[in-house]
Structure formats: structure tokens, C-alpha cells
Write an enzyme that holds these catalytic residues in place. Sequence first.
Site, short mmCIF file in Angstrom:
data_model
loop_
_atom_site.label_atom_id
_atom_site.label_comp_id
_atom_site.label_asym_id
_atom_site.label_seq_id
_atom_site.Cartn_x
_atom_site.Cartn_y
_atom_site.Cartn_z
N GLY C 15 -65.89 -17.27 0.37
CA GLY C 15 -65.14 -17.42 -1.16
C GLY C 15 -65.17 -18.98 -1.30
O GLY C 15 -64.52 -19.70 -0.66
N GLY C 17 -63.96 -20.42 -4.32
CA GLY C 17 -63.18 -20.66 -5.45
C GLY C 17 -61.85 -21.83 -5.08
O GLY C 17 -62.07 -22.47 -3.90
N GLY C 18 -60.77 -21.55 -5.81
CA GLY C 18 -60.00 -22.98 -5.40
C GLY C 18 -59.28 -22.58 -4.05
O GLY C 18 -59.40 -23.62 -3.40
N ALA C 19 -59.15 -21.43 -3.72
CA ALA C 19 -58.28 -21.37 -2.31
C ALA C 19 -59.34 -21.52 -1.21
O ALA C 19 -59.02 -22.36 -0.32
CB ALA C 19 -57.79 -19.93 -2.27
N GLY C 20 -60.50 -21.08 -1.29
CA GLY C 20 -61.61 -21.29 -0.32
C GLY C 20 -61.84 -22.99 -0.05
O GLY C 20 -62.05 -23.35 0.75
N PHE C 121 -44.61 -22.56 -20.54
CA PHE C 121 -45.34 -21.35 -19.99
C PHE C 121 -44.35 -20.22 -20.02
O PHE C 121 -43.19 -20.35 -20.03
CB PHE C 121 -46.02 -21.52 -18.59
CG PHE C 121 -47.87 -21.46 -18.93
CD1 PHE C 121 -48.34 -22.46 -19.85
CD2 PHE C 121 -48.52 -20.76 -18.08
CE1 PHE C 121 -49.65 -22.28 -19.94
CE2 PHE C 121 -49.81 -20.43 -18.26
CZ PHE C 121 -50.56 -21.37 -19.08
N GLN C 243 -51.58 -7.22 -12.86
CA GLN C 243 -51.35 -8.09 -14.25
C GLN C 243 -52.18 -7.75 -15.28
O GLN C 243 -53.38 -8.09 -15.30
CB GLN C 243 -51.17 -9.49 -14.03
CG GLN C 243 -50.61 -10.22 -15.16
CD GLN C 243 -50.24 -11.62 -15.10
OE1 GLN C 243 -50.86 -12.59 -14.94
NE2 GLN C 243 -48.87 -11.81 -14.73
N HIS C 245 -52.88 -9.37 -18.89
CA HIS C 245 -52.59 -10.61 -19.61
C HIS C 245 -52.20 -10.07 -21.13
O HIS C 245 -53.12 -9.52 -21.53
CB HIS C 245 -53.40 -11.74 -19.30
CG HIS C 245 -53.33 -13.00 -19.97
ND1 HIS C 245 -53.17 -13.07 -21.17
CD2 HIS C 245 -53.08 -14.01 -19.21
CE1 HIS C 245 -52.59 -14.67 -21.30
NE2 HIS C 245 -52.57 -14.99 -20.15
N LEU C 255 -60.43 -14.18 -22.07
CA LEU C 255 -58.89 -14.44 -21.98
C LEU C 255 -58.81 -15.78 -22.96
O LEU C 255 -59.55 -16.62 -23.29
CB LEU C 255 -58.60 -15.20 -20.64
CG LEU C 255 -57.31 -15.74 -20.40
CD1 LEU C 255 -56.23 -14.97 -20.46
CD2 LEU C 255 -57.26 -16.59 -19.10
N THR C 257 -55.64 -18.42 -23.51
CA THR C 257 -54.57 -18.70 -22.47
C THR C 257 -53.28 -18.71 -22.94
O THR C 257 -53.09 -18.88 -24.16
CB THR C 257 -54.62 -20.32 -22.02
OG1 THR C 257 -53.46 -20.59 -21.49
CG2 THR C 257 -54.82 -21.09 -23.42
N GLU C 258 -52.12 -18.31 -21.94
CA GLU C 258 -50.65 -18.45 -22.35
C GLU C 258 -50.56 -19.75 -22.96
O GLU C 258 -49.31 -19.87 -23.59
CB GLU C 258 -49.98 -18.01 -21.37
CG GLU C 258 -48.45 -17.80 -21.44
CD GLU C 258 -47.97 -17.06 -20.00
OE1 GLU C 258 -48.39 -15.87 -19.41
OE2 GLU C 258 -46.93 -17.93 -19.40
N ARG C 289 -45.15 -12.05 -18.37
CA ARG C 289 -46.40 -11.41 -18.89
C ARG C 289 -46.19 -9.86 -18.95
O ARG C 289 -46.99 -9.33 -19.94
CB ARG C 289 -47.58 -11.76 -18.27
CG ARG C 289 -48.11 -13.09 -18.47
CD ARG C 289 -49.23 -13.40 -17.37
NE ARG C 289 -49.73 -14.83 -17.80
CZ ARG C 289 -50.54 -15.44 -17.17
NH1 ARG C 289 -51.17 -15.00 -16.09
NH2 ARG C 289 -50.87 -16.76 -17.55
N HIS C 356 -55.88 -8.60 -15.66
CA HIS C 356 -56.30 -10.22 -15.61
C HIS C 356 -55.97 -10.62 -13.97
O HIS C 356 -56.90 -11.51 -13.41
CB HIS C 356 -55.01 -10.78 -16.41
CG HIS C 356 -55.23 -12.49 -16.30
ND1 HIS C 356 -56.41 -12.97 -16.52
CD2 HIS C 356 -54.28 -13.35 -15.93
CE1 HIS C 356 -56.05 -14.26 -16.69
NE2 HIS C 356 -54.79 -14.45 -16.11
N GLU C 390 -55.95 -15.25 -4.52
CA GLU C 390 -55.80 -13.83 -5.26
C GLU C 390 -56.00 -12.69 -4.22
O GLU C 390 -55.44 -11.70 -4.20
CB GLU C 390 -56.60 -13.69 -6.57
CG GLU C 390 -56.07 -12.44 -7.22
CD GLU C 390 -56.91 -12.51 -8.46
OE1 GLU C 390 -57.34 -13.34 -9.09
OE2 GLU C 390 -56.70 -11.47 -9.17
N ARG C 401 -46.87 -11.85 -11.71
CA ARG C 401 -47.27 -13.33 -11.49
C ARG C 401 -46.69 -14.03 -12.87
O ARG C 401 -47.06 -13.68 -13.95
CB ARG C 401 -48.50 -13.70 -11.21
CG ARG C 401 -48.73 -14.87 -11.11
CD ARG C 401 -50.23 -15.10 -10.64
NE ARG C 401 -51.28 -15.00 -11.80
CZ ARG C 401 -51.76 -15.65 -12.67
NH1 ARG C 401 -51.02 -16.95 -12.73
NH2 ARG C 401 -52.61 -15.25 -13.52
N LEU C 407 -53.17 -21.03 -9.94
CA LEU C 407 -53.77 -22.12 -9.08
C LEU C 407 -53.15 -22.70 -8.37
O LEU C 407 -53.51 -23.47 -7.33
CB LEU C 407 -54.01 -23.10 -10.64
CG LEU C 407 -55.00 -22.49 -11.52
CD1 LEU C 407 -55.13 -23.57 -12.62
CD2 LEU C 407 -56.11 -22.25 -10.84
#
Lengths: 128, 234, 590
Positions: C15, C17-20, C121, C243, C245, C255, C257-258, C289, C356, C390, C401, C407
Site C-alpha cells: 500500500g 498511501g499515507g500510512a504506507g 471540525f 462511517q 459521511h 465527498l 469536506t466537513e 459524523r 466513507h 485505515e 471516527r 490523516l
Amino acid sequence: MVTQVTALARSGLADFLIQRLSAVVLALYTLCLLSFFLVNDGVGEGIDHRQLVEFFGSASMRAFSALAVLSTAAHGWIGLWTVATDYIRPHYFGARATVIRMAFQVGCGLLLFIYVWWGMRLFWMLPG
Amino acid sequence: MQVSVYRYDPDVDEAPEMRDMSLELPEGKDLMVLDLLERLKEQDPSLSYRRSCREGVCGSDGINMNGLNGLACITPVSQVAKRGKLALRPLPGLPVVRDLVVDMSQFFDQFEKVRPYLINDQPPPAQERLQSPEERAELDGLYECILCGCCSTACPSFWWNPDKFVGPAGLLQAYRFLADSRDTAGAERLRDLEDPFSVFRCRGIMNCVNVCPKGLNPTQAIGKIRGLLVRQGT
Amino acid sequence: MAALRKMEFDGLIVGGGGAGLRAALELAQSGLKAAVISKVFPTRSHTVSAQGGITCAIASEDPEDDWRWHMYDTVKGSDYIGDQDAIEYMCSEGPQAVFELEHMGLPFSRTESGRIYQRPFGGQSKDYGKGGQAARTCAAADRTGHALLHTLYQANVKGGATFLNEWFAVDLVKNQDGAVTGVIAIEIETGNVVHVASRATVLATGGAGRIYASTTNALMNTGDGVGMALRAGFPVQDIEMWQFHPTGIADAGVLVTEGCRGEGGYLINKDGERFMERYAPTAKDLAGRDVVARSMIIEILEGRGCGEAGDHVLLKLDHLGEAVLNSRLPGILELSRTFAHVDPVRQPIPVVPTCHYMMGGIPTQVRGQALTQDDTGQDQAIEGLYAAGEAACVSVHGANRLGGNSLLDLIVFGRAAGLHIEQAVRQGISRRDASESDLEAARARLARWNDSTSGESVAALKRELQNTMQASFGVFRTEEHMRKGIETLKGLRDRIGNAHLPDKSNAFNTARLEALELDNLLEVAYATAIAAEARRESRGAHAREDHQQRDDKNWLCHSLYFPDDERVAKRAVNFQPATVPVLEPMERKY
């Protein structure tokens, strides 16, 4: 893509600046000639040889003309080199693309050299 | 609706061809080109293309639609179809892997060449580096690039010299870091760009601006890089 | 079978993405041999779609801000089944992780004093809920995820893990001791199958929103990591918690955004009433949410929805003025014009609750190692397997969440996993190599699809699965519908097991990928269904019409779904933060 870069220029920046400066010189030179012809041929009587020699023979005009010739050469060399490295590529010309491009550039160089040599001779041989 | 799609599977096909596919469009709903592709793929699962976010932010589905590069997911069919006809081709100028999928290695190589990361030779503070809203505003129109490749593959200079000309996308990134008040490597970055090809092959024809799906202006960024080069070099 | 090509690494991250990418960066900087397998070029990962920001108490907007207030909000938001040790770690480590991102170059929006801009938020408060609305979400306009993902990729270009871009991980390889020793992966461009062996494998594959028909998730969010873990026999936690959204653009699913509501936008029904004032008198549109999504559905069900079909409500932004919208929410203007055909500067945006985020996932320790339970119900670490982002359930989100926490989750726990693996590798890991038959097992699924000669189409089965989940496991759930849904899913399991892959080409075969993804969708959907049916209460995002109350006596715990015997077990929630007093469960009001 071109595999062999043959720019005489050292940097893209120098090329870029020379290209622009020479263009400015040529534009001014063109304006200068245009105004000479417009002013002296205002009533459509034509310009005679004497007037031409007087105009081009002045010291300042000789220098300006020589500068214009050099500018043409520089501008032409950079432009043609760019065109050659864009288009004379293996994609169109196969394995011999580099050889063809070299020949093209040598041809361009030769022509521009003759042009400068002839131009210089012409302007400095004018009766003053 | 007649859709003509560039098809090529190196495993099966001798040569690429444009293949016609037809499709019933729903009444009263303007599909995006990606929706259309998804429907075509249901008809023929072998049709290959990249896609992901389907909202124009991931940059996967850059393709050529009736001659114009763009993102399939945010381009309405009505905007590109001409007299009920639509031709879909891969982004021009890059090697085709299969159907609408191109090999983007050259594109990413150029991206990496500009050192697309912040360089700051000072040790970082305990908190964030400060930056005024005005300094930050210099990055607007630059950091939003999604690396879809629409611009660089619409650029003849990039087609001709993809190994030497950085291309509009890479140069936009280059300027994004030149313009960042937190970056201290400006002089080296400029030196790397000074050769006759990296920046100066841009002829300012603005194809990149014309096709950018995010409305960015690489030509302007390139102009600013040139300005910085002139200032540094003279 | 022909000999498999084999690659070996110290750390393998599945993966991009951000975590990977955060985990990869940590490993690469420590000098370990690290690789990232990503089925898309990393900047295409779904992190890129995150808009509003990253919530973290960096005390920019409010110099008095305190990570413990953030922790309080998160625990309350989770409806008290978020693990307090993990939430404590995330909220306290958060500022450091955010500053690191800034130092890498993330172009955060700024305040006049030059600090990072923070916006309000949902679910945020000061002083443990007593000090009113907080503004704690650090933002780069409304493109924070994009800015974050690109920054992390840029840092990796500089820092240097090996990137196996456009590779697809098919299944985990387990040795005979049950330890994970790597994955079987396909190089998409050539179709080559490779055994990627690693001393530690991190699943950072993101969510699986595509199990629902209507989702804000990217087309590729198919829960590949969770699917792999389930097929390997490992449990998933709180997977019933999905979740919805509040503000997905009606029909399009895209989406909004909130942050729109954070900047002052609000929801209205067909009478133009700001209805959230009735449901959440204090926080109004910035309630949790789950609360806002349920309120919207009630408005729609009670006939106060907008549009001809009365099937959505409206998000009003025009009163904020064009200048604010252009500077703070430029991406939203773009998306609304493209997908809703409205200009928020003048008209409200039609919105509807849309799937979401997957709060559940692979249960992990705070430092990323995946967990299962032994026969006595005790936690047991899984050798060689980690998860972050995630795909993981560490669990900081519990049953719901908070916006902006995803993030933060990515970077804090991506980093933590990297640190832990580095330590483990340095201490020395020795385990048995996978045998021929172990590898065979991991390739069985791929072989099944490649050998299929007839059967139903992948696209049709996927649609049926998504419609089933949408109908039976949406915002409100009932026993009857869920039972029906489970029956359909059981049928789908058989049919997908016999489905047909017509395209056998080796070159960039996306049909094969979609088939493999369908298996993953099915695993996640099925686990969701069983766990949702088992949890007989309403908590956070899990709202049951037949069990409307929260049941702390029986269900103040994690659910743990075991795939082999389709059993749902319970796992205790952590109520032991290390440095702060425990936050006791209370009634959750906004």
C-alpha cells in the site's frame, strides 16, 4: 530522441539571451532600413546609388550592418540547431539520424560562415 | 453513441488499431467519459485503462479524447463528443503498454530529475517553520499538480526530447520548490536547469495550459524559472 | 508450476498511501532494505482525496490547546470503544508527526503569524467538552490529503525505499508455524507473479468503501489487505463500524469536506430549516459524523428531503462569500461545479450520507503488530504481520471516527510501525522459510481465476454485492434486513467462487485485478454482515432500529470476527492510558 548534443553554446541561458538580443538587433536594423527608405523615397522618385553608398558607408551604419549580419548568423545558428535536434531524430531518419543531423548542421554552419564572410567584405569594402 | 477506442494488447495483437464500440447512453444524464469507459468495460472486460478516485484528484485516467488530453473522470461526454462520435486514445508521445495505458517512466524520470522535495540546510525548529500567508500564496497554482501527465504529453518539445526536456509537469514542480520560502537550494536548482534542454526547450506554445485538468499554468511557471535564471546568470 | 521469482526485503509495505509511505520512509531512513508494493503509482492512492485536514493539538489557533482535549474528543467520538492507550499515543505524538510533515515541505495554509492554519471540525471541543468549539484541524486549503500524500512521496524520492509501483499483492504467504513471511504479488504491466519475501509485512492497503453502492471511496478501495488477512485466517475487529459521511454529493458520491461546515456552512432541509439545531443544540452541524448522518436520514425519511424525489438535503455555503470560498474551499467549488452542477457561491449543494470510512480492520498493537486471540481469549501477536492506517484497527476510531483523525492515524501509526519493525529487525528475526506448499496455497486463488472457463461476470456480481450491502447494512440496520443480506452474501460467496475471468492476457490485465478485488470485497462485506448482526446495540456508526440503546453492559468491547468458523468474539477495550486519567464512558451528547 537525439543522442548527440552539438550545441556550440555552453548553456541554455546563453543561447536564450543571444537569441533574444540578436532578435532585438535585427528588429532595430529592420526599422532603421525601413525609415531610411520611407524618408528618402517619400515622393516615389526612387533612391539613387549615391544616396545608398552615403547611407551604408557611414561609419556608424557599417558597424550596425556588421552587427546585424553577426546577429543573423547567431540567431540562425541557434534556431537551426534547435530545429535539427527536435526533428532530425531516429524516429524519422532511422539509425543514420545523427549523421544526417551532423551533415545538416555542418551545411548550416558553412552557409552562415559564407554569409558572414560575404557580409563583412561587402560592408567594409564600400567606398567611404 | 459510437466510441472508437485505441486497442492494443501486446500479448494478442500484431499492431494497434482503432476499434469501434457502440453504447446506449441514458437519457437526460450527461455521463463523464470514465462512466462511459466503465460501461464499455462491462461489455468487453479486456478493455484496459487506469482509473481510481473518479473525482479528478488522483491523476490516473489521463487519456486523449477526440484529440484533447484530459482526465476521463471529470470530462463530460458532451464536452468532447463531436456529432455523436468519440475517439479515445492513450496519451500521445509515450510508449503504449496496452489499450489506453501508457508507460509513464520517462514522465516520472523527469519529475525526479528536478529534485521534487524541500531542501533546507538548516536544522528544523521544534515546531513548524514559519511562513507568512503571502509567502504561502506563492505556492498556489503549483502544489496542486496531480502528475496526470496530460500537459507533458501534449507538448511537442517533450515528444521530441523526453529524455532531456523536463516538460511542463516537471518544471511546474521545479518552480514549486524554487518559490517556496522554506527552500534553501534555489541556486543549485537553477544551475541544474541551465542547460539548453531542461527548461529552454519550452517554446511557449501553451498546449500544457490548454489541457491541464486542474487549471494550472506551467508556461507561466517556466517563464518565472527563466526569469530567475536570467537574474542569476547576469 | 514454474519456479517463482523471489525478492527479499527487511520490511515490505503493501500500500502506497499515507500510512504506507510514512512507514516506508521510517524504514528507508533507518537503513533497512524496504519495499513498497502499490497497485497504483503512490500519488494515486486514496489519501490524495482527503480534503479538510489533519486534526492535531499544535496550539496554533488556540495557544492554550492541549492534546488531552483532543484525546477526550476522540474517545467520546469513538463512543467509548476506542482504545485509550492508542488514542493517547496518537494525540500526544501527533504534533511531532505533523511538524515533521511540515519540515518535509507540506504546504499548509498559514495564519497571519506564519503558523499552520487550523479550522474547526466536527466533534472538537476545548477543555474536555466544557470550553466550546475548538479549531484543531491543520489544513492545506481543502487539499490536505493531496498535499500530504505528495509530500510523503517526495520525501521517499529523496529518502529511498524500493518502489514496486503497479504491483498487486494477491495473498499473504504463511509458513507452517503460522507466521507471515511475505506476499505473492503480480507485476501488473507484465503479469509476472513474484514471491516477495520479507521479515515484516505491513498491510497499509486502506479501506473498502466499495463494498457499498454509494461511497466517497475511490474505485480501487476494495479492502485488499483486510481480504488477504481474512483469507489467511486472521480476525478483523469492529468491522461492522462503517462511517457514513454526511456530505457526499447526491448521486455522484463525491465527498464534500466537513471543513465546509467548519468554515461556517450548514445543512438545510426542504423548508430551509437548519435542522441540526434540533438534533444537536450545542454543536449543531459540527456534531459527530454519525449523529449528523442519522439526522439527515431522519429528515429525508420524514418527508423533509429536497429535490423532486425528496432524497437529499442541502449544504449551504453561499453566505460565506466568494472570497472565503475561493481561498479556503477551492477544491469544493471545483467538485460541486463538476459533479453537482451547482456553484456553491450562489446555490446550496445537494448532499446525502455516503459510505466513507472503515473504522474496523486488522486489530493491532499500538506499535502496529497485528493481533489475534488464543484459545483462552488472550491477545496474541501475529509473527511477521503489521497493519497501519485505515486497514488497521488499532483502535483509535472505535465506533465513529472524528473528521481529521484519519490523516493523523496514518502518519502516527505508519511511523510507529516503521519504528517497531526497525527495532525488531535489529534484534534479529529468525523464522522458517515458506515451503513450496505454503507458496502454492498463496497462489491458489490466482490459479482459480486463471483456470476459469465459464461462469458469471465480475461486474454483475460486484454490483449485486454492493446493492446488498447498501440495502441491508446502511446507516440504519435491522435484524430482518441483515439476515436477508447475510443469506444473499452466502449465495454470492458460492457464485463468486465460480465466476469467470474471460481475459487471460498478461499485459496490464485490469480484468484480472477486478476479479481479485472482488474476492476481497466479498471477504470484507461478509465480515461486516456477520459482525453487524452480532452486535445487538446501537453505538457510534452502528445504529440498529431493533436495539436503539447503547448497551455498555454487554457491548462496551470490540467485536472480533474469525473467518474460519465465522464466529464473533469479544475483545476488551483498553481503558489504561499511561499518563492521563482514564476517560469513563458517559452519555454522548453534542
